[in-house]
Scaffold this motif. Structure first.
Motif, PDB file in Angstrom:
ATOM      1  N   THR A 303       0.829  -1.206   0.000  1.00  0.00           N
ATOM      2  CA  THR A 303       0.000   0.000   0.000  1.00  0.00           C
ATOM      3  C   THR A 303       0.862   1.255   0.000  1.00  0.00           C
ATOM      4  OG1 THR A 303      -1.769  -1.162   1.169  1.00  0.00           O
ATOM      5  CG2 THR A 303      -1.812   1.237   1.244  1.00  0.00           C
ATOM      6  N   VAL A 304       1.937   1.230   0.794  1.00  0.00           N
ATOM      7  CA  VAL A 304       2.849   2.378   0.830  1.00  0.00           C
ATOM      8  C   VAL A 304       3.532   2.553  -0.521  1.00  0.00           C
ATOM      9  CG1 VAL A 304       4.964   3.278   1.854  1.00  0.00           C
ATOM     10  CG2 VAL A 304       3.209   2.269   3.308  1.00  0.00           C
ATOM     11  N   LYS A 305       3.953   1.463  -1.132  1.00  0.00           N
ATOM     12  CA  LYS A 305       4.611   1.550  -2.438  1.00  0.00           C
ATOM     13  C   LYS A 305       3.676   2.148  -3.484  1.00  0.00           C
ATOM     14  CE  LYS A 305       7.729  -2.374  -1.721  1.00  0.00           C
ATOM     15  NZ  LYS A 305       8.066  -3.757  -2.135  1.00  0.00           N
ATOM     16  N   SER A 318       9.572   8.794   6.169  1.00  0.00           N
ATOM     17  CA  SER A 318       9.033   8.554   7.511  1.00  0.00           C
ATOM     18  C   SER A 318       8.128   7.338   7.565  1.00  0.00           C
ATOM     19  CB  SER A 318       8.250   9.791   7.992  1.00  0.00           C
ATOM     20  OG  SER A 318       7.111   9.991   7.191  1.00  0.00           O
ATOM     21  N   VAL A 319       7.478   7.023   6.444  1.00  0.00           N
ATOM     22  CA  VAL A 319       6.554   5.890   6.408  1.00  0.00           C
ATOM     23  C   VAL A 319       7.238   4.608   5.968  1.00  0.00           C
ATOM     24  CG1 VAL A 319       4.417   4.995   5.349  1.00  0.00           C
ATOM     25  CG2 VAL A 319       4.621   7.404   5.940  1.00  0.00           C
ATOM     26  N   LEU A 405      -3.284   7.512   3.787  1.00  0.00           N
ATOM     27  CA  LEU A 405      -2.358   7.843   2.709  1.00  0.00           C
ATOM     28  C   LEU A 405      -3.112   8.484   1.553  1.00  0.00           C
ATOM     29  CD1 LEU A 405      -0.296   4.508   2.612  1.00  0.00           C
ATOM     30  CD2 LEU A 405       0.431   6.671   3.609  1.00  0.00           C
ATOM     31  N   PRO A 406      -2.447   9.326   0.776  1.00  0.00           N
ATOM     32  CA  PRO A 406      -3.095   9.887  -0.413  1.00  0.00           C
ATOM     33  C   PRO A 406      -3.281   8.813  -1.476  1.00  0.00           C
ATOM     34  CG  PRO A 406      -0.787  10.540  -0.324  1.00  0.00           C
ATOM     35  CD  PRO A 406      -1.078   9.859   0.979  1.00  0.00           C
ATOM     36  N   GLY A 407      -4.201   9.028  -2.360  1.00  0.00           N
ATOM     37  CA  GLY A 407      -4.475   8.057  -3.403  1.00  0.00           C
ATOM     38  C   GLY A 407      -5.683   7.210  -3.067  1.00  0.00           C
ATOM     39  N   PRO A 411      -6.672  -0.868   0.337  1.00  0.00           N
ATOM     40  CA  PRO A 411      -5.319  -1.406   0.498  1.00  0.00           C
ATOM     41  C   PRO A 411      -4.874  -2.157  -0.747  1.00  0.00           C
ATOM     42  CG  PRO A 411      -6.899  -2.742   1.708  1.00  0.00           C
ATOM     43  CD  PRO A 411      -7.652  -1.546   1.196  1.00  0.00           C
ATOM     44  N   SER A 412      -3.576  -2.280  -0.918  1.00  0.00           N
ATOM     45  CA  SER A 412      -3.021  -2.978  -2.073  1.00  0.00           C
ATOM     46  C   SER A 412      -2.406  -4.303  -1.636  1.00  0.00           C
ATOM     47  CB  SER A 412      -1.938  -2.122  -2.746  1.00  0.00           C
ATOM     48  OG  SER A 412      -2.465  -0.888  -3.188  1.00  0.00           O
TER      49      SER A 412
END
Length: 454
Positions: A303-305, A318-319, A405-407, A411-412
């Motif tokens: 998800t962060v990626k 930071s994340v 998170l933006p977007g 979740p991915s």
């Protein structure tokens, strides 16, 4: 009473194998992370940008203790169900509920004492290796060392014992809450009721998990990840408590397709699973826990990626710093080992305990090939229910992180990663159910029926 407790363990090694494994892993994990916290006392102070030994050991230890409690409750509950007839017979010869609970507590004490030395050694070795890896990655100060102190090992055994004692209160309740004659009847037909405490507690845990997800959604991204993992565990507690209610419903739906593909073995497998709700729940919950933890960890990273192109350089660091990613991988590895070993032991013990059932089916005309087909169908159903349940729990908890998170708020999870998780869970289920089941169906059926208890 202590001699009786030891006798039960000695005559039922398969029954207590899962509990011993769960308590061993608990002692190992707590010793490991406790040693990291102890190292902070004699090591140089962390500088800016380093998480520090106390934070790493505390965060990892918190998750490890919660997972340990979850697994110990499940495995001890299975061990008590396998002794239900013996404990009910004790009640009929004037044993009080207090004495029965005392017997269960002594069994936990014996198992903790047996597994503690090996857990101390494994935890100490793991702490030294993990500390070296943390120093190499500049996550803790150079010169950090593990002090020679018995405190982490002693604390690990005490905490494991407390976890076991707490689990004993829950696990022994079904045989203690009713009259002796009723308890003896339930040992034959199975207890189909869902007591006045378990179901409300399950819905309370479900509400708590939902509330925690809402709280996580209001946190900044760098703090929401750990909260999402905690929410996963709380929701899994709800699943464990409400397991007999929803697993039977899910199996009933999924069982229709299995009965179409394999009418005979599928029908028998479906009837067996729906007829023994507690056994089904004990088999599904470890698989669901393993799936939920693995999916949550991998989905957080994916998800962060996927949101990276919406984040600035400072926010992304930071994340998703390299150190944080590595720490998540280490935590995932430890918890997957914990869940994987406990899963195999639990499924193997559940299947081995059905030796007499398989022998009775053989005596009424079932062939070994038909029993193998039935086990394959059961394994398929249990794996499907566990995987789907764990995926749903992880999806809900990680969604509370993804909205920070933006977007996309969803979740991915990359297909290759999810496929690896599903394949791993299926392999563990096959190892615990099929191999043990094939062994349990061997041997003369008449001797098994005549000689095996329960």
């Amino acid at each position: 009473m202590l001699r009786l407790a030891f006798g039960q363990i000695r005559t039922r090694p398969a029954t207590f194998a899962g509990l011993a494994t769960a308590l061993f892993m608990a002692v190992t994990a707590i010793t490991l992370f406790g040693s990291l916290i102890a190292a902070s006392v004699v090591s140089p102070p962390a500088y800016a940008g380093q998480p520090g030994l106390v934070i790493i050991g505390g965060a990892f230890g918190e998750i490890a203790v919660l997972v340990a409690l979850f697994v110990v409750v499940n495995t001890l509950g299975f061990a008590i169900r396998q002794q239900h007839r013996d404990l009910a017979l004790l009640r009929t010869v004037a044993a009080t509920p207090r004495q029965v609970r005392g017997l269960v507590r002594r069994q936990v004490l014996i198992v903790v004492l047996l597994v503690s030395p090996a857990g101390w050694a494994a935890g100490a070795l793991g702490a030294h290796r993990l500390l070296g890896a943390l120093v190499d990655r500049d996550l803790v100060p150079a010169g950090s060392r593990i002090p020679f102190t018995p405190v982490p090992a002693a604390a690990a055994s005490v905490i494991a014992l407390l976890l076991g004692m707490l689990s004993a209160v829950v696990a022994a309740r079904p045989v203690c809450r009713v009259a002796p004659a009723v308890a003896l009847g339930e040992s034959v037909g199975g207890d189909r009721r869902f007591g006045p405490i378990r179901t409300p507690a399950g819905f309370l845990a479900l509400a708590g998990g939902g509330g925690l997800c809402l709280a996580v959604a209001r946190q900044p991204p760098d703090k929401a990840g750990q909260g999402a993992l905690l929410a996963t565990l709380v929701l899994m507690v709800a699943v464990a408590l409400l397991g007999p209610l929803f697993t039977v419903a899910v199996v009933t739906v999924l069982g229709l397709s299995v009965r179409v593909v394999a009418p005979r073995s599928g029908r028998l497998a479906d009837a067996n699973l729906r007829g023994y709700a507690a056994r089904l729940s004990s088999a599904v919950v470890p698989l669901a826990l393993l799936t939920a933890l693995a999916c949550a960890f991998l989905s957080l990273g994916d998800t962060v990626k996927d949101a990276a192109h919406h984040l600035s350089g400072t926010e992304l660091t930071s994340v998703n710093s390299a150190g944080d990613v590595w720490l998540r991988q280490v935590e995932l590895t430890i918890l997957v080992c914990f869940g994987g070993v406990s899963t195999v032991n639990t499924l193997a013990a559940l299947t081995a305990a059905r030796r007499r059932e398989f022998a009775l089916l053989t005596l009424v005309g079932a062939t070994r090939r038909q029993l193998a087909s039935m086990l394959c169908a059961e394994c398929l159903l249990i794996t499907a229910v566990g995987t789907l349940t764990g995926t749903a729990v992880a999806g809900v908890s990680v969604s509370s992180f993804s909205v920070t998170l933006p977007g996309s708020p969803l979740p991915s999870m990359h297909p290759a990663g999810y496929g690896s998780i599903a394949a791993g869970v299926a392999a563990l289920a096959a190892l615990g159910i099929l191999l043990t089941g094939l062994r349990a169906t061997s041997g003369p059926a008449t001797e098994t029926v005549a000689g095996q208890r329960g």
